[in-house]
Design an enzyme around this catalytic site. Structure first.
Site, PDB file in Angstrom:
ATOM      1  N   TYR A  72       0.828  -1.212   0.000  1.00 19.64           N
ATOM      2  CA  TYR A  72       0.000   0.000   0.000  1.00 19.64           C
ATOM      3  C   TYR A  72       0.863   1.263   0.000  1.00 19.64           C
ATOM      4  O   TYR A  72       0.520   2.257  -0.633  1.00 19.64           O
ATOM      5  CB  TYR A  72      -1.017  -0.014   1.158  1.00 19.64           C
ATOM      6  CG  TYR A  72      -2.250  -0.788   0.754  1.00 19.64           C
ATOM      7  CD1 TYR A  72      -3.282  -0.161   0.062  1.00 19.64           C
ATOM      8  CD2 TYR A  72      -2.345  -2.145   0.981  1.00 19.64           C
ATOM      9  CE1 TYR A  72      -4.382  -0.872  -0.377  1.00 19.64           C
ATOM     10  CE2 TYR A  72      -3.443  -2.880   0.545  1.00 19.64           C
ATOM     11  CZ  TYR A  72      -4.464  -2.226  -0.127  1.00 19.64           C
ATOM     12  OH  TYR A  72      -5.540  -2.938  -0.579  1.00 19.64           O
ATOM     13  N   ARG A  75       1.845   1.873  -3.509  1.00 25.05           N
ATOM     14  CA  ARG A  75       0.724   2.445  -4.273  1.00 25.05           C
ATOM     15  C   ARG A  75       0.450   3.888  -3.842  1.00 25.05           C
ATOM     16  O   ARG A  75       0.096   4.738  -4.661  1.00 25.05           O
ATOM     17  CB  ARG A  75      -0.528   1.571  -4.099  1.00 25.05           C
ATOM     18  CG  ARG A  75      -0.393   0.237  -4.841  1.00 25.05           C
ATOM     19  CD  ARG A  75      -1.623  -0.621  -4.665  1.00 25.05           C
ATOM     20  NE  ARG A  75      -2.836   0.041  -5.119  1.00 25.05           N
ATOM     21  CZ  ARG A  75      -4.054  -0.285  -4.704  1.00 25.05           C
ATOM     22  NH1 ARG A  75      -4.237  -1.268  -3.840  1.00 25.05           N
ATOM     23  NH2 ARG A  75      -5.110   0.349  -5.166  1.00 25.05           N
ATOM     24  N   VAL A 108      -9.613   4.502  -5.200  1.00 27.13           N
ATOM     25  CA  VAL A 108      -9.202   4.885  -3.848  1.00 27.13           C
ATOM     26  C   VAL A 108      -8.187   6.023  -3.895  1.00 27.13           C
ATOM     27  O   VAL A 108      -7.569   6.355  -2.894  1.00 27.13           O
ATOM     28  CB  VAL A 108      -8.604   3.664  -3.098  1.00 27.13           C
ATOM     29  CG1 VAL A 108      -9.671   2.590  -2.880  1.00 27.13           C
ATOM     30  CG2 VAL A 108      -7.387   3.074  -3.830  1.00 27.13           C
ATOM     31  N   HIS A 124     -14.994   2.077  -2.420  1.00 29.48           N
ATOM     32  CA  HIS A 124     -13.932   1.180  -1.952  1.00 29.48           C
ATOM     33  C   HIS A 124     -12.934   1.870  -1.019  1.00 29.48           C
ATOM     34  O   HIS A 124     -11.822   1.398  -0.834  1.00 29.48           O
ATOM     35  CB  HIS A 124     -13.203   0.557  -3.159  1.00 29.48           C
ATOM     36  CG  HIS A 124     -14.059  -0.399  -3.937  1.00 29.48           C
ATOM     37  ND1 HIS A 124     -13.760  -0.834  -5.202  1.00 29.48           N
ATOM     38  CD2 HIS A 124     -15.230  -1.018  -3.602  1.00 29.48           C
ATOM     39  CE1 HIS A 124     -14.708  -1.670  -5.621  1.00 29.48           C
ATOM     40  NE2 HIS A 124     -15.618  -1.791  -4.673  1.00 29.48           N
ATOM     41  N   CYS A 152      -1.517   3.728  15.499  1.00 27.46           N
ATOM     42  CA  CYS A 152      -2.558   4.728  15.761  1.00 27.46           C
ATOM     43  C   CYS A 152      -2.017   5.825  16.672  1.00 27.46           C
ATOM     44  O   CYS A 152      -1.494   5.529  17.754  1.00 27.46           O
ATOM     45  CB  CYS A 152      -3.764   4.046  16.422  1.00 27.46           C
ATOM     46  SG  CYS A 152      -5.055   5.199  16.914  1.00 27.46           S
ATOM     47  N   SER A 194     -14.041  -2.266 -15.555  1.00 25.39           N
ATOM     48  CA  SER A 194     -14.276  -3.555 -16.210  1.00 25.39           C
ATOM     49  C   SER A 194     -15.673  -4.080 -15.887  1.00 25.39           C
ATOM     50  O   SER A 194     -16.152  -4.999 -16.543  1.00 25.39           O
ATOM     51  CB  SER A 194     -13.201  -4.571 -15.786  1.00 25.39           C
ATOM     52  OG  SER A 194     -13.180  -4.671 -14.382  1.00 25.39           O
ATOM     53  N   ALA A 236     -10.280   7.836 -21.614  1.00 16.84           N
ATOM     54  CA  ALA A 236     -11.202   8.679 -20.846  1.00 16.84           C
ATOM     55  C   ALA A 236     -10.973  10.174 -21.076  1.00 16.84           C
ATOM     56  O   ALA A 236     -11.932  10.935 -21.224  1.00 16.84           O
ATOM     57  CB  ALA A 236     -11.067   8.349 -19.363  1.00 16.84           C
TER      58      ALA A 236
END
Ligand code: OAD
Length: 253
Positions: A72, A75, A108, A124, A152, A194, A236
């Site tokens: 993550y 990403r 996201v 999502h 946290c 998709s 797009a």
């Protein structure tokens, strides 16, 4: 501009204007591809290179939170560098013109908001956020976390990405809002998905059942093409710029 695109964009613009503000967009990874964010399926898709079961399930996180967070974080690095492209910007402009009610997204990356859009329903979650597995506290990141897995700031518990993983339900409030929007839409613009991941993929079907005009923008056919009234086979950004140009042209005619 090729004639085919111009003709289809003109029909799409008519449908948007006819809807008198009741146009809704439904987007997937393809709308952000031109911003440099990899899609999931297809030639260079993430699910070609990585196994979802190892990285995007609650079990994977329980087994190895560090590995999941590393993926993550990678990403997040891509997302934080990415800029909205002309497709995101065109949707935001249609919203400002009072022609687009809202965008329902499976993405996201937060690029619709970065483009200036106000009404965005995230089905999502959002990769820029994390939430505590112990106390539920939500954290908004301004950059990818330095240490993974992050803790946290309130209770010291383990944070997890605030996204939906395989096998998890969608956030209830977002889903309810998306269903309401799908049922109130007179025109639905489906961009870069998709259309095979449920329940999100029900959104175009719900709109169609309620007699909405379905405009599909994708570089290839999908299961949604069957129910599309107008199918535009183009990237797009090119398609949305053409539609916006036609909308403005028709408004001055
Ligand atoms: P996919 O990767 O499944 O599909 C991307 C779609 O975008 C494909 O249909 C492509 O043909 C199309 N596409 C690619 N480049 C494009 C471009 N420049 N312009 C227009 N279309 C383009 O992504 P999603 O449909 O968003 O879920 O995937 C749905 C969900 O599956 C994701 O939200 C994610 C994934 O697993 C979760 O993580 C829960």
């Amino acid at each position: 501009m090729d004639l085919d695109l111009e003709g289809l964009a003109a029909r799409a613009a008519e449908a948007i204007l006819r809807a008198q503000g009741k146009t809704v967009a439904f987007t997937g990874a393809g709308i952000s591809a031109e911003s440099g964010i990899p899609t999931f399926r297809g030639k260079d898709g993430l699910w070609r290179r990585f196994r979802a079961e190892d990285l995007a399930t609650p079990e994977a996180f329980e087994r190895n939170p560090k590995l999941v967070w590393e993926w993550y974080r990678w990403r997040m690095e891509i997302v934080f560098r990415a800029k909205p492209n002309p497709a995101h910007l065109a949707l935001a402009e249609l919203e400002r013109m009072g022609l687009l009610l809202c965008t329902i997204t499976q993405n996201v990356d937060g690029l619709h908001q970065a483009a200036g859009q106000k009404c965005v329903v995230e089905l999502h979650g959002n990769i820029r956020r994390a939430r505590c597995t112990r106390c539920g506290y939500r954290v908004e990141f301004k950059e990818p976390p330095k240490e993974v897995p992050p803790k946290c700031p309130r209770c010291g518990g383990l944070l997890r990405p605030d996204v939906v993983w395989f096998g998890e339900p969608l956030p209830e409030e977002a889903w309810q809002k998306a269903v309401q929007l799908a049922l109130s839409a007179k025109t639905l613009i489906v961009i870069g998905t998709s259309g095979i991941v449920y329940p999100a993929a029900m959104i175009p079907q719900l709109a169609k059942q309620n007699n909405a005009t379905i405009i599909e923008i994708n570089v290839q056919d999908t299961p949604i093409t069957e129910i599309a009234d107008i199918a535009i086979r183009a990237p797009a950004s090119k398609a949305m710029q053409a539609i916006l140009t036609e909308v403005k042209k028709q408004l001055t005619q």
